[in-house]
Design a protein around this motif. Structure first.
Motif, PDB file in Angstrom:
ATOM      1  N   UNK B 244     -76.812   6.730  56.854  1.00 31.78           N
ATOM      2  CA  UNK B 244     -76.998   6.208  58.205  1.00 31.78           C
ATOM      3  C   UNK B 244     -77.641   4.819  58.168  1.00 31.78           C
ATOM      4  N   UNK B 245     -78.628   4.651  57.291  1.00 33.12           N
ATOM      5  CA  UNK B 245     -79.312   3.364  57.180  1.00 33.12           C
ATOM      6  C   UNK B 245     -78.357   2.301  56.658  1.00 33.12           C
ATOM      7  N   UNK B 246     -77.535   2.671  55.666  1.00 34.90           N
ATOM      8  CA  UNK B 246     -76.564   1.714  55.133  1.00 34.90           C
ATOM      9  C   UNK B 246     -75.611   1.259  56.230  1.00 34.90           C
ATOM     10  N   UNK B 247     -75.112   2.225  56.995  1.00 38.13           N
ATOM     11  CA  UNK B 247     -74.159   1.867  58.048  1.00 38.13           C
ATOM     12  C   UNK B 247     -74.843   1.002  59.094  1.00 38.13           C
ATOM     13  N   UNK B 248     -76.076   1.383  59.453  1.00 35.40           N
ATOM     14  CA  UNK B 248     -76.794   0.617  60.474  1.00 35.40           C
ATOM     15  C   UNK B 248     -76.958  -0.839  60.032  1.00 35.40           C
ATOM     16  N   UNK B 249     -77.459  -1.027  58.822  1.00 37.59           N
ATOM     17  CA  UNK B 249     -77.668  -2.392  58.338  1.00 37.59           C
ATOM     18  C   UNK B 249     -76.324  -3.104  58.218  1.00 37.59           C
ATOM     19  N   UNK B 250     -75.340  -2.391  57.654  1.00 31.65           N
ATOM     20  CA  UNK B 250     -74.024  -2.998  57.461  1.00 31.65           C
ATOM     21  C   UNK B 250     -73.400  -3.418  58.775  1.00 31.65           C
TER      22      UNK B 250
END
Lengths: 338, 448
Positions: B244-250
Motif C-alpha cells: 500500500x505504501x509503495x502504491x501510495x508513494x508511486x
C-alpha cells in the motif's frame, strides 16, 4: 493527481507544530504515548508479529517505560529505525527513547550527546563454524575465510584479533545478516562472525543447527542498552530506574506472577519501596507510586523478559552468561532502591 | 475445325501445401531446425529451459501453504517429499500477506459506533485503502482511455482530495478547504485579471491560494468542523506500510511529476532568463543527487533544521522528495520530446496566429508527449520501483517488511518466498504500465 495531493495530505496529515519541548517526561505524559525507537527487525530483540504487534527483548524495555510513565504498556508508538537513522531520530526528538541494541561506546555517549541509561544486554563478537571443520578455538582459524559485515565495528575487532594472535584470514565482505547466512550456508566462507546473540539467532534458523558450533572466544565488548538525549536528566532517570526496577525485581524474586500479592505488602522493605507501598520513590521521579509495579507487570522482570524472548526456552536459546544477576556470577546489577 | 481445346477451362482446386511446411512442423522447421547450428542451439535451449522450469515449477507448486513456522514447514516437507531442498514454504505468505499488502494499517480504523453505524464489522476489512485503490482506478480510467464518458473526470478531479481523507482520516473539512484554495485561485484569476492586468491576475491567482493554505485553511476547517462535524477516525502515518505504501508513494509521485515535469521542461526552453535559470538549476541539482540522498534529507536533515517539536509527517516528506526527484527526470524526458519536434511545427503554430499557450496545447505538446511516451512510462516504472528505497530510512515498505518478518523467530531464515512474492506484485504493476504504454503508442500512431 496534481499538486493538490500534496496539499491535501499536508492539511490532513498535518504540519502540527507541537509545543516547544518542556521536558520529555511532561511531553510524553501530555501526548499519552511513548515514542520508542526500535530496529526494523532483529530476531528476539524487536519484530512485529502477524497482527503488527511489536515483540522482543528491546520492545519489552519500551513497554516497561510506557507502563511506568503512563500506566499502560500498550501506550507505545514504535518507530522503526535503521542503523543510519537511529541517532538523528533521537537527537531530533522524533523518539523519546532508543532501545535498539545499540552498543554503549565513548564517542556515542560523549560526542553524539546521548545518555546511555544502562545495559540491558552484554553482547560480544563471536565466531560460528561448521562442526565438520573440527575447530574448537578461534586461534586455530589460521588461513580461514571469514564472512564479515563491512563498515561495522566487528570488522575492526576481527582485524585486531587476528593480528594480535599472529594468524592470517581472508575476509569475505557481505552487507547484511541475511546475505551472510546464505553465503555461510553455501560454503563461501568457513567462519561467520558477528555479535554472539546474532550468531545464536542465525544458527537457530538452520535446518540442522547441531552441525554448527559457536566458538568459545568472545573478542569484543558490546554492552547494549537504551539511550536518551543528553541534557534531560529527569527523563534519563525515569528510563534508568525503570530498567533498574526490572533488574531489582528479578534479584528480589518479584515476578509478574506474584507481584499482586507482593504489592499488598511484604516483610522486605526494599520490595515495599520498589512496589510503592513504602516510601515515596515514585514521587521523586515525578511518577505515581505504582510506577515500578506497572513496569514489572508490563512484561515481567528482567529474567522473565530474557527467558520469554531470547532465553534457552526460545528458538534462539541464549544462555544467561554475562547477563545473569550479579548474585549468579553475571554482570546484571542494579543500584539499591533507597 | 475440330473443337479440341488445349487450354484448361476450369481452375484446378488449390492443393494443400506439403505437411512439412505448414502448421507446427513447418513453423518448427523454418524457425527452430533450419540447419545444423540452429538445430543444436534449439536442443540445447530446450534442455536449459527444461531444467530451469523443472526446478522452478516444482519449487513453486510442490510447496507448503499451511504452517506456523519455518521449522514446521521443514517438517512437513520432510514428511511429504523426504527432503526440504527444492520446495517453497509459502506458509509465510499465507501468514503475513495482509501485512505485506497493508503494513500495520488497522483493518477497522473506526471504533464501534463512530460515524460508521453500530457495527464496525459491517464494513469489510481494509475498506479504506481498498476503496481508495478502486477509486484510483476509476479516477485514472477516463485519463487513460478516451472512449469512456467524460463525466468520470469529476472523479479524477475529486480524487486528489478524497484519497488523503480516506487514507489518513480526520475531518473532511481539511481536504475540502485545500480544494477550495484552487477555487480561490481560479476566481482570483477571473475577477482580478480585468482589474490588475494579465501578469497581476496570474500573480494574484498564485499568491491568494498560498496565503489561504498557509494561514487560513486550518482556522476555517476547524471552525467548520465545530459547526458541522464530518470526520472519520485518523490513522497515523506510522501505520502505513507494505505494498500500500509503495502504491501510495508511486501514484502520488507519478501523478504529480508529469505536470511538474512538463512545466519544468517548458521553463528550460523558455527565453525568460530567470525562469530558465531556475528550471535548469532545479533539474540539474535534483538529477545530480541520488534518490537515497534526498530520502536521507527527508528523514534526517529536515528533523534537524525544523524547530524542535515540529511534527512534519515522514510520509509526506518522502512523498515530496520522490515527487521532486521524478519531476526532474520527467522534465528531461519531455524536453527530449520537444527537441524531437521539427522547427516547422513551432513556426506553423506561429503562422496560425496562436499564442504561446495555445500553440503548446494544440500543436506542440500533443506531439511531444506522444514521442516521449516510452520515456515517460520508463520513468514511471523506475519511480515505482524506487519506492522500495524507503526501507533504508526505516519505513516498512514490502522490502522493509520482509526484513521485519524475518526477524520473527518463527520465520527467521526465509528469503526466496518473500522476495518472490514481492517481485510478483511489482511485476504485475510494472508490466501493466508497460503494456498500457504500448497500447497508447499504437493508438496515437498516425501513420506518418
Amino acid at each position: 493527481m496534481k499538486k493538490s495531493v500534496v496539499f491535501g495530505a499536508l492539511t490532513v496529515a498535518g504540519l502540527a507544530a507541537g509545543a516547544a519541548a518542556a521536558g520529555t517526561l511532561d511531553d510524553v505524559k501530555a501526548r499519552g504515548k511513548l515514542n520508542c525507537g526500535v530496529t526494523t527487525g532483529l530476531v528476539g530483540f524487536a519484530a512485529p508479529d502477524a497482527n503488527g504487534e511489536w515483540m522482543g527483548f528491546d520492545v519489552g524495555i519500551c513497554r516497561a517505560v510506557a507502563a511506568a510513565v503512563l500506566g499502560d504498556p500498550k501506550a507505545v508508538e514504535f518507530v522503526p529505525t535503521t542503523g543510519k537513522t537511529r541517532f538523528t531520530a533521537l537527537a531530533s526528538g522524533e523518539i523519546d527513547l532508543l532501545a535498539r541494541n545499540t552498543t554503549w561506546t565513548f564517542s556515542r555517549d560523549v560526542d553524539l550527546k546521548f545518555t546511555f541509561v544502562g545495559v540491558n544486554y552484554y553482547d560480544g563478537q563471536g565466531f560460528m563454524v561448521p562442526k565438520e571443520l573440527g575447530v574448537s578455538s578461534a586461534k586455530e582459524l589460521d588461513g580461514a575465510t571469514v564472512c564479515i559485515q563491512t563498515g561495522t565495528t566487528t570488522e575492526l575487532n576481527l582485524a585486531d584479533f587476528f593480528r594480535s594472535n599472529n594468524i592470517s584470514y581472508e575476509p569475505v565482505p557481505i552487507e547484511t545478516n541475511a546475505e551472510a547466512q546464505q553465503q555461510y550456508l553455501a560454503g563461501a566462507c568457513d567462519v561467520y562472525t558477528t555479535d554472539a546473540s546474532g550468531l545464536a539467532a542465525t544458527r537457530a534458523t538452520f535446518e540442522d543447527p547441531s552441525a554448527h558450533v559457536l566458538l568459545p572466544e568472545i573478542i569484543s565488548k558490546e554492552p547494549l542498552g537504551p539511550l536518551v538525549r543528553h541534557g534531560d536528566d529527569n527523563w534519563g532517570d525515569v528510563v534508568r530506574w525503570s530498567l533498574n526496577a526490572l533488574v531489582t525485581a528479578e534479584e528480589l524474586g518479584v515476578t509478574s506472577a506474584n507481584i499482586g500479592e507482593m504489592a499488598a505488602g511484604t516483610n522486605n522493605p526494599e520490595i515495599n519501596r520498589l512496589l510503592g507501598t513504602e516510601g515515596s520513590l515514585g514521587e521523586m521521579l515525578g511518577l505515581d507510586a505504582g510506577w515500578a509495579k506497572n513496569a514489572i507487570m508490563a512484561g515481567g522482570n528482567y529474567g522473565e523478559l530474557f527467558e520469554g524472548n531470547i532465553g534457552e526456552s526460545t528458538p534462539i536459546g541464549l544462555a544467561r552468561g554475562l547477563n545473569a544477576q550479579w548474585t549468579d556470577g553475571g554482570l546484571i546489577y542494579s543500584p539499591p532502591f533507597r | 475445325m475440330s473443337d479440341v481445346s488445349f487450354v484448361r477451362t476450369e481452375m484446378l482446386p488449390q492443393q494443400e501445401p506439403p505437411g512439412s511446411s505448414v502448421g507446427i512442423v513447418g513453423w518448427a522447421r523454418a524457425n527452430l531446425f533450419d540447419g545444423v547450428t540452429n538445430s543444436v542451439l534449439t536442443i540445447l535451449s530446450l534442455i536449459f529451459v527444461y531444467f530451469v522450469l523443472e526446478g522452478l515449477l516444482s519449487w513453486t507448486f510442490q510447496s507448503v501453504w499451511n504452517a506456523s513456522s519455518l521449522t514446521e514447514c521443514r517438517e512437513i516437507m520432510t514428511a511429504t517429499w523426504g527432503k526440504t531442498h527444492g520446495h517453497a514454504c509459502w506458509a509465510v505468505i499465507n501468514d503475513r500477506w495482509l501485512q505485506l499488502l497493508y503494513g500495520f494499517y488497522p483493518p477497522y480504523p473506526a471504533e464501534a459506533g463512530v460515524n460508521f453505524g453500530e457495527n464496525t464489522g459491517a464494513w469489510p476489512a481494509y475498506f479504506r485503502p481498498n476503496l481508495s485503490f478502486v477509486l484510483l482506478l476509476i479516477a485514472v480510467a477516463p485519463v487513460l482511455f478516451d472512449k469512456l464518458p467524460r463525466k468520470l473526470l469529476i472523479v479524477t478531479a475529486v480524487y486528489p482530495f478524497l484519497m488523503p481523507w480516506l487514507m489518513w482520516g480526520g475531518s473532511i473539512w481539511g481536504p475540502v478547504m485545500a480544494a477550495a484554495g484552487f477555487g480561490i485561485g481560479y476566481l482570483a484569476f477571473r475577477l482580478l485579471t480585468p482589474v490588475l492586468g494579465g501578469l497581476g491576475g496570474i500573480i494574484a491567482a498564485i499568491a491568494l491560494p498560498v496565503i489561504w493554505w498557509l494561514f487560513l485553511t486550518g482556522i476555517v476547517a476547524a471552525g467548520l468542523e465545530s459547526v458541522v462535524s464530518i470526520s472519520i477516525p485518523e490513522v497515523e502515518s506510522r501505520k502505513f506500510g507494505g505494498f500500500m505504501l509503495s502504491i501510495l508513494i508511486g501514484v502520488v509521485a507519478i501523478g504529480c511529476s508529469l505536470p511538474i515535469g512538463i512545466v519544468l521542461a517548458l521553463g528550460r526552453q523558455s527565453d525568460l532568463m530567470i525562469v530558465k535559470t531556475l528550471c535548469v538549476g532545479f533539474i540539474e541539482f535534483i538529477r545530480g543527487v541520488p534518490l537515497i540522498t534526498l530520502l536521507f534529507v527527508a528523514s534526517v536533515l529536515l528533523n534537524v533544521f525544523l524547530p524542535p517539536g515540529t511534527q512534519f509527517d515522514i510520509i509526506l516528506r518522502v512523498l515530496i522528495m520522490v515527487t521532486l526527484f521524478a519531476s526532474a527526470y520527467m522534465a528531461e524526458v519531455v524536453r527530449g520530446g520537444l527537441a524531437a519536434l521539427p522547427k516547422g511545427q513551432y513556426e506553423g503554430a506561429d503562422s496560425l496566429g496562436l499564442n504561446y499557450w495555445q500553440a503548446q496545447r494544440l500543436i506542440i505538446m500533443p506531439q511531444a508527449l506522444k514521442i516521449s511516451i516510452p520515456g515517460i512510462v520508463s520513468t514511471f516504472i523506475g519511480v515505482f520501483k524506487d519506492t522500495t528505497l524507503v526501507s533504508i530510512i526505516g519505513l516498512l515498505d514490502p522490502l522493509g517488511l520482509s526484513n521485519a518478518i524475518r526477524a520473527d523467530a518463527a520465520w527467521n531464515g526465509i528469503y526466496w518466498e518473500l522476495f518472490a512474492f514481492i517481485a510478483f506484485l511489482f511485476f504485475v504493476f510494472c508490466f501493466g504500465m508497460s503494456r498500457y504504454s504500448m497500447y497508447l503508442e499504437r493508438k496515437l500512431h498516425k501513420g506518418h
